[in-house]
Design a protein around this motif. Structure first.
Motif, PDB file in Angstrom:
ATOM      1  N   GLY A  56       0.775  -1.238   0.000  1.00  0.00           N
ATOM      2  CA  GLY A  56       0.000   0.000   0.000  1.00  0.00           C
ATOM      3  C   GLY A  56       0.803   1.282   0.000  1.00  0.00           C
ATOM      4  N   CYS A  57       2.089   1.219  -0.362  1.00  0.00           N
ATOM      5  CA  CYS A  57       2.904   2.446  -0.358  1.00  0.00           C
ATOM      6  C   CYS A  57       2.959   3.093  -1.738  1.00  0.00           C
ATOM      7  CB  CYS A  57       4.303   2.171   0.171  1.00  0.00           C
ATOM      8  SG  CYS A  57       5.329   1.131  -0.906  1.00  0.00           S
ATOM      9  N   GLY A 135      10.175  -4.214 -11.085  1.00  0.00           N
ATOM     10  CA  GLY A 135       9.754  -5.271 -10.170  1.00  0.00           C
ATOM     11  C   GLY A 135       9.332  -4.673  -8.850  1.00  0.00           C
ATOM     12  N   ALA A 136       8.226  -5.143  -8.317  1.00  0.00           N
ATOM     13  CA  ALA A 136       7.741  -4.682  -7.010  1.00  0.00           C
ATOM     14  C   ALA A 136       7.877  -5.818  -6.012  1.00  0.00           C
ATOM     15  CB  ALA A 136       6.290  -4.225  -7.096  1.00  0.00           C
ATOM     16  N   THR A 137       8.386  -5.490  -4.829  1.00  0.00           N
ATOM     17  CA  THR A 137       8.551  -6.517  -3.807  1.00  0.00           C
ATOM     18  C   THR A 137       8.378  -5.931  -2.411  1.00  0.00           C
ATOM     19  OG1 THR A 137      10.080  -8.146  -2.860  1.00  0.00           O
ATOM     20  CG2 THR A 137      11.065  -6.192  -3.829  1.00  0.00           C
ATOM     21  N   THR A 138       7.788  -6.731  -1.549  1.00  0.00           N
ATOM     22  CA  THR A 138       7.690  -6.359  -0.137  1.00  0.00           C
ATOM     23  C   THR A 138       8.812  -7.015   0.669  1.00  0.00           C
ATOM     24  OG1 THR A 138       6.177  -8.221   0.250  1.00  0.00           O
ATOM     25  CG2 THR A 138       5.176  -6.077  -0.220  1.00  0.00           C
ATOM     26  N   MET A 156      14.827   1.223  -5.649  1.00  0.00           N
ATOM     27  CA  MET A 156      14.068   2.309  -5.042  1.00  0.00           C
ATOM     28  C   MET A 156      13.424   1.800  -3.751  1.00  0.00           C
ATOM     29  SD  MET A 156      13.911   5.076  -7.271  1.00  0.00           S
ATOM     30  CE  MET A 156      15.662   4.948  -7.077  1.00  0.00           C
ATOM     31  N   VAL A 157      13.868   2.341  -2.618  1.00  0.00           N
ATOM     32  CA  VAL A 157      13.309   1.928  -1.327  1.00  0.00           C
ATOM     33  C   VAL A 157      12.151   2.860  -0.981  1.00  0.00           C
ATOM     34  CG1 VAL A 157      13.761   1.534   1.118  1.00  0.00           C
ATOM     35  CG2 VAL A 157      15.546   1.066  -0.572  1.00  0.00           C
ATOM     36  N   MET A 158      10.941   2.299  -0.911  1.00  0.00           N
ATOM     37  CA  MET A 158       9.734   3.083  -0.654  1.00  0.00           C
ATOM     38  C   MET A 158       9.289   2.874   0.794  1.00  0.00           C
ATOM     39  SD  MET A 158       7.772   2.409  -4.299  1.00  0.00           S
ATOM     40  CE  MET A 158       6.520   3.664  -4.028  1.00  0.00           C
ATOM     41  N   GLU A 159       8.929   3.964   1.439  1.00  0.00           N
ATOM     42  CA  GLU A 159       8.566   3.936   2.856  1.00  0.00           C
ATOM     43  C   GLU A 159       7.057   3.822   3.029  1.00  0.00           C
ATOM     44  OE1 GLU A 159      10.802   3.866   5.173  1.00  0.00           O
ATOM     45  OE2 GLU A 159      12.539   4.268   3.896  1.00  0.00           O
ATOM     46  N   PRO A 160       6.601   3.348   4.224  1.00  0.00           N
ATOM     47  CA  PRO A 160       5.155   3.403   4.506  1.00  0.00           C
ATOM     48  C   PRO A 160       4.692   4.852   4.408  1.00  0.00           C
ATOM     49  CG  PRO A 160       6.316   2.135   6.195  1.00  0.00           C
ATOM     50  CD  PRO A 160       7.377   2.793   5.351  1.00  0.00           C
ATOM     51  N   LEU A 161       3.477   5.072   3.973  1.00  0.00           N
ATOM     52  CA  LEU A 161       2.967   6.435   3.859  1.00  0.00           C
ATOM     53  C   LEU A 161       2.781   7.032   5.253  1.00  0.00           C
ATOM     54  CD1 LEU A 161       0.349   5.965   0.998  1.00  0.00           C
ATOM     55  CD2 LEU A 161       2.691   6.806   0.826  1.00  0.00           C
ATOM     56  N   SER A 162       3.022   8.322   5.366  1.00  0.00           N
ATOM     57  CA  SER A 162       2.847   9.011   6.646  1.00  0.00           C
ATOM     58  C   SER A 162       1.361   9.198   6.936  1.00  0.00           C
ATOM     59  CB  SER A 162       3.536  10.370   6.612  1.00  0.00           C
ATOM     60  OG  SER A 162       2.844  11.243   5.718  1.00  0.00           O
ATOM     61  N   ASN A 163       1.050   9.550   8.171  1.00  0.00           N
ATOM     62  CA  ASN A 163      -0.346   9.820   8.538  1.00  0.00           C
ATOM     63  C   ASN A 163      -0.925  10.949   7.688  1.00  0.00           C
ATOM     64  OD1 ASN A 163      -0.306   7.819  10.436  1.00  0.00           O
ATOM     65  ND2 ASN A 163      -0.148   9.175  12.204  1.00  0.00           N
ATOM     66  N   ASP A 164      -0.116  11.969   7.417  1.00  0.00           N
ATOM     67  CA  ASP A 164      -0.579  13.083   6.578  1.00  0.00           C
ATOM     68  C   ASP A 164      -0.854  12.612   5.153  1.00  0.00           C
ATOM     69  OD1 ASP A 164      -0.473  14.883   8.654  1.00  0.00           O
ATOM     70  OD2 ASP A 164       1.518  15.647   8.140  1.00  0.00           O
ATOM     71  N   ASP A 165      -0.016  11.715   4.645  1.00  0.00           N
ATOM     72  CA  ASP A 165      -0.243  11.167   3.300  1.00  0.00           C
ATOM     73  C   ASP A 165      -1.566  10.406   3.244  1.00  0.00           C
ATOM     74  OD1 ASP A 165       2.191  12.144   2.389  1.00  0.00           O
ATOM     75  OD2 ASP A 165       3.275  10.293   2.860  1.00  0.00           O
ATOM     76  N   ASP A 201      -0.653   2.109   5.003  1.00  0.00           N
ATOM     77  CA  ASP A 201      -1.070   1.356   3.815  1.00  0.00           C
ATOM     78  C   ASP A 201      -2.297   2.037   3.207  1.00  0.00           C
ATOM     79  OD1 ASP A 201      -2.216  -0.483   2.037  1.00  0.00           O
ATOM     80  OD2 ASP A 201      -1.624  -2.219   3.219  1.00  0.00           O
ATOM     81  N   ALA A 202      -2.115   2.707   2.069  1.00  0.00           N
ATOM     82  CA  ALA A 202      -3.216   3.447   1.444  1.00  0.00           C
ATOM     83  C   ALA A 202      -4.331   2.512   0.994  1.00  0.00           C
ATOM     84  CB  ALA A 202      -2.690   4.254   0.263  1.00  0.00           C
ATOM     85  N   ARG A 203      -3.969   1.364   0.451  1.00  0.00           N
ATOM     86  CA  ARG A 203      -4.988   0.412  -0.013  1.00  0.00           C
ATOM     87  C   ARG A 203      -5.874  -0.047   1.147  1.00  0.00           C
ATOM     88  NH1 ARG A 203      -1.861  -3.280  -1.337  1.00  0.00           N
ATOM     89  NH2 ARG A 203      -1.296  -2.473  -3.383  1.00  0.00           N
ATOM     90  N   ARG A 204      -5.239  -0.332   2.271  1.00  0.00           N
ATOM     91  CA  ARG A 204      -5.996  -0.750   3.457  1.00  0.00           C
ATOM     92  C   ARG A 204      -6.928   0.379   3.931  1.00  0.00           C
ATOM     93  NH1 ARG A 204      -6.234  -3.921   8.070  1.00  0.00           N
ATOM     94  NH2 ARG A 204      -6.136  -2.863  10.074  1.00  0.00           N
ATOM     95  N   ALA A 205      -6.416   1.597   3.935  1.00  0.00           N
ATOM     96  CA  ALA A 205      -7.238   2.731   4.375  1.00  0.00           C
ATOM     97  C   ALA A 205      -8.463   2.901   3.493  1.00  0.00           C
ATOM     98  CB  ALA A 205      -6.390   4.002   4.366  1.00  0.00           C
TER      99      ALA A 205
END
Length: 435
Positions: A56-57, A135-138, A156-165, A201-205
């Motif tokens: 969900g990032c 390629g996408a991987t968790t 590319m290291v992607m972080e969990p989205l912030s609360n503001d995001d 996790d945006a998808r979960r939200a």
């Protein structure tokens, strides 16, 4: 009508997915103007990419946007249900496009599930530049992706989205023309709770929001309250995978928290491991190791408690054994710490590698057999219990290691007393030697 049905049948997260970088929320570091990705996009020379980050990032969304930015043919495969045959079909199309001067992007979701042979099949096309792989991987790519492929990709290291995001994404979806279209309002308390429960996790939200909207809609309400969110979240799903990257990250966090004498952080990681389905015996085994490695003789009871916790886990089982683990974790976290025993072993082991052959002094050799006296085995050995304080001041080190000291007790807990005794004994041995 048919198009509208297809659209509304798709999940909210799919319907409101950003179409451009301007709409994309989060990942400010990798989307900064001076980042390698943005420089590559501006130059038109897009390298193959590995997008590594939690669910969900925005990995899939970013892959689609990149394809739009560079005007490339876009193909998507899931590593769960695709194989070498599917990869080769896309490579054939990429080779044809290459001759026509057109880029081809292959997006592989969950690429860590591809085996070595499947990943090997990608190498020639990626290396030649005829195919751009995203390629996408968790999972940690250094563990799951073969080195030749990883070395040909920009990581590319992607972080969990912030609360503001998450808040921005939720509020946007409420009014999005393909989202909830302004039909619902979200109470402030409900919004805060939803953001907190999303775990970055945006998808979960958005899935939670969509289900909560359905609950409110059934009651003919336009206001989504915190109770609607809680109904959707009757069972909390912990972000944990006992067979993958988080398995190692969580046990690492638990051990480091114990070492730092932080019982609260230790419990925070423990409960998520247990609730996430981790084998409690795995945790208990690591506690036994920790008790000797990081506490040692500063509190000799620590090892006994850790072993007792393991036995309790075996005999009691879940869910009751969490009580035993909780007791052990809080005890170990608050116990005085020392790694002196472990450090001493490593010093001795290093000498064993440097000086593999040693000569055991005759007085220490086995004398419990016929003929031992002829060989002088045991000759000169002094039985410590026959002397004051049950101690005789002499060094029993082999000649090759004379003067070596490995164990240096610390000043914590019970080890302080050990240090006092050992310092006195070593002084007596040194004095005896000088005499």
């Amino acid at each position: 009508m048919e198009e509208d049905f297809r659209l509304t049948s798709q999940p909210l997260a799919f319907r409101v997915r950003p179409k451009s970088l301007d709409e994309f929320v989060g990942q400010k570091k990798i989307l900064a103007q001076d980042s390698p990705l943005m420089i590559a996009l501006r130059s038109g020379r897009l390298p193959s990419l590995i997008l590594y980050g939690p669910p969900g990032c925005g990995k899939t969304t970013l892959a689609h946007i990149i394809a739009n930015e560079v005007k490339a043919d876009f193909y998507q495969l899931s590593a769960v249900d695709s194989g070498v045959k599917d990869v080769r079909k896309v490579i054939e199309k990429a080779e044809d496009n290459f001759e026509k001067g057109k880029k081809t992007i292959l997006f592989i979701d969950e690429i860590h599930r591809f085996n070595k042979a499947q990943q090997d099949a990608l190498l020639p096309a990626v290396e030649s530049g005829k195919l751009v792989l995203i390629g996408a991987t968790t999972e940690n790519p250094f563990f799951e992706i073969i080195r030749p492929l990883l070395s040909r990709c920009l990581l590319m290291v992607m972080e969990p989205l912030s609360n503001d995001d998450i808040k921005e994404i939720v509020l946007r979806s409420l009014v999005h023309e393909q989202g909830l279209k302004g039909k619902f309002q979200l109470e402030k308390e409900a919004l805060s709770y939803l953001v907190q429960q999303s775990g970055g996790d945006a998808r979960r939200a958005l899935n939670i929001l969509e289900s909560a909207a359905e609950i409110a809609g059934c009651d003919r309400r336009s206001i989504i309250g915190i109770d609607d969110i809680k109904k959707v979240l009757q069972t909390t799903v912990f972000l944990y995978d006992k067979g993958a990257d988080l398995h190692y990250d969580f046990i690492s966090a638990l051990i480091k928290s114990l070492r730092a004498s932080d019982p609260d952080a230790s419990l925070a990681y423990l409960v998520r491991m247990i609730e996430g389905g981790e084998d409690p015996k795995f945790i208990a085994r690591r506690l036994i190791i920790f008790a000797s490695e990081d506490i040692g003789n500063a509190d000799p009871l620590a090892l006994l408690i850790a072993v007792a916790a393991f036995e309790a886990v075996e005999k009691v089982g879940l869910p009751e054994c969490i009580i035993n683990l909780s007791q052990a974790v809080t005890y170990l976290a608050t116990a005085p710490k020392s790694n002196a025993s472990y450090v001493a072993y490593k010093k001795a082991a290093e000498d064993a590698r440097q000086i593999p052959k040693i000569t055991i002094p005759l007085k220490l050799r086995d004398s419990h057999y016929s003929g031992a006296q002829v060989l002088a085995h045991g000759s000169g050995y002094r039985y410590p219990h026959d002397y004051p304080g049950h101690f005789y001041p002499e060094s029993l080190m082999p000649e090759e290691l004379k003067g070596k000291i490995y164990y240096q007790p610390g000043e914590q807990g019970f080890e302080k007393k050990i240090k006092q005794r050992l310092d006195e004994w070593r002084k007596l041995i040194k004095k005896k030697g000088s005499d």
